[in-house]
Design a protein around this motif. Structure first.
Motif, mmCIF file in Angstrom:
data_model
loop_
_atom_site.group_PDB
_atom_site.id
_atom_site.type_symbol
_atom_site.label_atom_id
_atom_site.label_comp_id
_atom_site.label_asym_id
_atom_site.label_seq_id
_atom_site.Cartn_x
_atom_site.Cartn_y
_atom_site.Cartn_z
ATOM 1 N N THR A 124 -13.478 48.101 72.472
ATOM 2 C CA THR A 124 -13.116 49.195 73.329
ATOM 3 C C THR A 124 -13.963 50.320 73.016
ATOM 4 N N ARG A 146 -12.964 57.335 75.432
ATOM 5 C CA ARG A 146 -14.278 58.653 75.942
ATOM 6 C C ARG A 146 -12.912 60.090 76.096
ATOM 7 N N GLU A 183 -22.481 55.272 76.912
ATOM 8 C CA GLU A 183 -21.047 54.402 76.182
ATOM 9 C C GLU A 183 -21.097 52.585 76.284
ATOM 10 N N LYS A 184 -22.498 51.583 76.597
ATOM 11 C CA LYS A 184 -22.678 50.789 76.159
ATOM 12 C C LYS A 184 -23.733 50.561 74.628
ATOM 13 N N ALA A 185 -24.246 51.314 74.956
ATOM 14 C CA ALA A 185 -24.672 51.124 73.017
ATOM 15 C C ALA A 185 -23.298 51.386 72.068
ATOM 16 N N GLU A 213 -20.564 50.598 72.283
ATOM 17 C CA GLU A 213 -19.810 49.449 72.602
ATOM 18 C C GLU A 213 -20.572 48.052 71.937
ATOM 19 N N GLN A 214 -21.652 48.104 71.396
ATOM 20 C CA GLN A 214 -22.231 46.979 70.666
ATOM 21 C C GLN A 214 -21.872 47.390 69.238
ATOM 22 N N ALA A 272 -24.144 57.241 79.527
ATOM 23 C CA ALA A 272 -25.029 56.218 79.440
ATOM 24 C C ALA A 272 -24.866 55.311 77.993
ATOM 25 N N PRO A 278 -17.566 42.779 71.950
ATOM 26 C CA PRO A 278 -17.350 43.997 71.849
ATOM 27 C C PRO A 278 -16.284 44.298 71.931
ATOM 28 N N ARG A 281 -19.053 45.070 67.968
ATOM 29 C CA ARG A 281 -19.538 43.937 67.437
ATOM 30 C C ARG A 281 -19.818 44.157 65.437
#
Length: 477
Positions: free
Chosen positions: A166, A169, A44-46, A48-49, A42, A164, A52
């Motif tokens: 990639t 993992r 991963e999205k954070a 990814e940010q 979960a 963003p 940026r």
């Protein structure tokens, strides 16, 4: 230059010490910055940010095998990833906000064979490495190295047009990790129990300002009650202490106490421990101990419990108690391996009277210092004042600063956050000055003045001066 930044993601946000480390890396011109986090999918999205912001690569270490790992197991997994990345510099936050142990960075440096620099406030590239401003002054650091960052940088926001990148993992199979050293299976420490931390609470009686100086004089003359010595229950056969500071704690739980001297040669200490094979080793929970004990634990492959406030034993196993989650909870912890090791919180020497200021006295901290000196006390500060650059780190009282037990502790403009109150439990009498009647500090004070610390308040305090409080006459405004 390639920089790997280790980040912890907890409760939906990045640890602020780690965020400071990332901002430091991003400010190093021309550096390739890699953000590395060990977390559930979960996160991963954070992560990814963060790409940026200028992060070149995001690497998420995630695998069910990693779940439940203590600091040693976490350091092991991170070391495998960093060995693959081959960075010139590794940056870690000094500690996390939930565990507060500060162990992963030093353990990681030891596993990677890197030198470690603690207390870094600022860092910038130099011709032959990195120039650092630390809490102890300016130093030049040769690469490769690992640095432990303070909370001295604020992480930037992404640009409106940034996109963003990639996130890679990496799991246990990719890292070729030994499953016996990962997660719960690879963790030598176990949390046996946790509960809400209610220690240190007191019943507050509110005063008029002019009553303060007579009260201080009365308390100064009062004989301090000595703590009751331990009743001599179950003890371990032998406990070692590194330095003298923890010897008293060791004597309460051991039949025999062996002292070994401090030295920055951590491998020499480890060799002594391997040869002597003590059941337990206690380290001081000061900056030196917090830096060196995790390195010893990594070399010995044993557990280490940080910042213990109480120790007990059943004659075989050492049970260690410590505040966690910013001091909101207490935890009872055991170590499954030997030697069982702990850093033990030690009381810092101070004047009989400490007068500490928080952010609420920032505009008039100079008056607070004069007041402290005028009543024969010693000025101190909360983390808020230290972070603002108004007081030195050596004056900071709190979970990440000094643990104190003066006869009288006066807290002015301090709200009473847990990380502060847990460090003043040993004070004989606590007096709080705060304009907010509902401030938490009053729950941990014996006496209170419901007012803002100011020149006007000091005038009211001094109006109660009389010949029997002669010390008050020394105060000059």
């Amino acid at each position: 230059m390639r920089i790997a930044v280790c980040l912890k993601y907890s409760a939906g946000e990045w640890n602020p010490f780690d965020a400071s480390a990332l901002e430091c890396a991003l400010r190093m011109e021309g550096a390739e910055v890699i953000a590395l986090a060990m977390a559930p999918p979960a996160a991963e999205k954070a992560l990814e940010q963060l790409t940026r912001l200028g992060v070149a690569r995001g690497v998420l270490l995630t695998d069910p095998l990693f779940a439940g790992g203590d600091t040693l197991a976490t350091s092991y997994v991170l070391s495998l990833a960093i060995a693959r990345l081959k960075p010139d510099l590794v940056l870690c936050g000094r500690q996390s906000m939930d565990g507060d142990t500060g162990q992963v960075g030093p353990s990681l440096a030891c596993l990677l064979g890197l030198s470690v620099v603690a207390g870094v406030l600022e860092a910038a590239p130099a011709e032959e490495g990195i120039n650092c401003r630390t809490r102890d002054g300016m130093i030049a650091v040769r690469l490769p190295s690992l640095m432990l960052m303070e909370r001295s940088y604020s992480l930037r926001f992404p640009g409106l047009r940034s996109r963003p990148g990639t996130v890679e993992r990496w799991d246990a199979a990719f890292l070729e990790a030994d499953s016996r050293r990962c997660g719960l299976a690879g963790s030598p420490t176990r949390v046996l129990k946790t509960w809400e931390n209610q220690s240190g609470k007191r019943t507050c009686r509110f005063l008029a300002p002019h009553e303060l100086l007579p009260l201080v004089e009365e308390l100064r003359q009062r004989q301090q009650v000595q703590p009751t010595p331990p009743d001599g229950g179950m003890v371990l056969e032998e406990v070692w202490t590194v330095g003298e500071e923890t010897a008293e704690k060791a004597q309460a739980i051991a039949r025999k106490v062996t002292r070994i001297p401090r030295t920055d040669d951590i491998r020499a200490i480890v060799e002594l421990i391997r040869e002597g094979r003590p059941a337990a080793v206690l380290w001081p929970s000061d900056p030196w101990g917090r830096l060196h004990a995790p390195q010893a634990a990594a070399l010995l492959q044993t557990g280490l419990c940080a910042d213990c406030t109480h120790l007990e034993t059943d004659g075989k196993r050492l049970f260690m108690y410590r505040p966690a989650w910013g001091g909101h909870k207490m935890a009872k912890i055991a170590c499954l391996t030997e030697p069982q090791m702990a850093t033990v919180r030690i009381v810092s020497p101070s004047s009989d009277i400490l007068v500490a200021g928080g952010k609420g006295v920032a505009p008039c901290y100079h008056l607070l210092r004069q007041f402290a000196e005028g009543i024969g006390g010693q000025p101190a500060a909360s983390r808020g004042l230290v972070d603002a650059g108004l007081a030195p780190y050596s004056a900071q009282v709190g979970l990440t600063g000094l643990h104190v037990s003066p006869k009288i502790y006066i807290a002015a403009g301090i709200s009473g956050a847990v990380h502060h109150t847990c460090a003043i439990e040993g004070a004989g009498t606590v007096i709080a000055i705060n304009p907010d009647r509902k401030a938490r500090i009053f729950d941990y004070a014996d006496y209170g003045i419901n007012a803002a610390f100011s020149e006007e308040l000091l005038t009211s305090i001094l109006s109660g001066n009389n010949p029997h409080t002669a010390r008050g006459e020394q105060i000059q405004w």
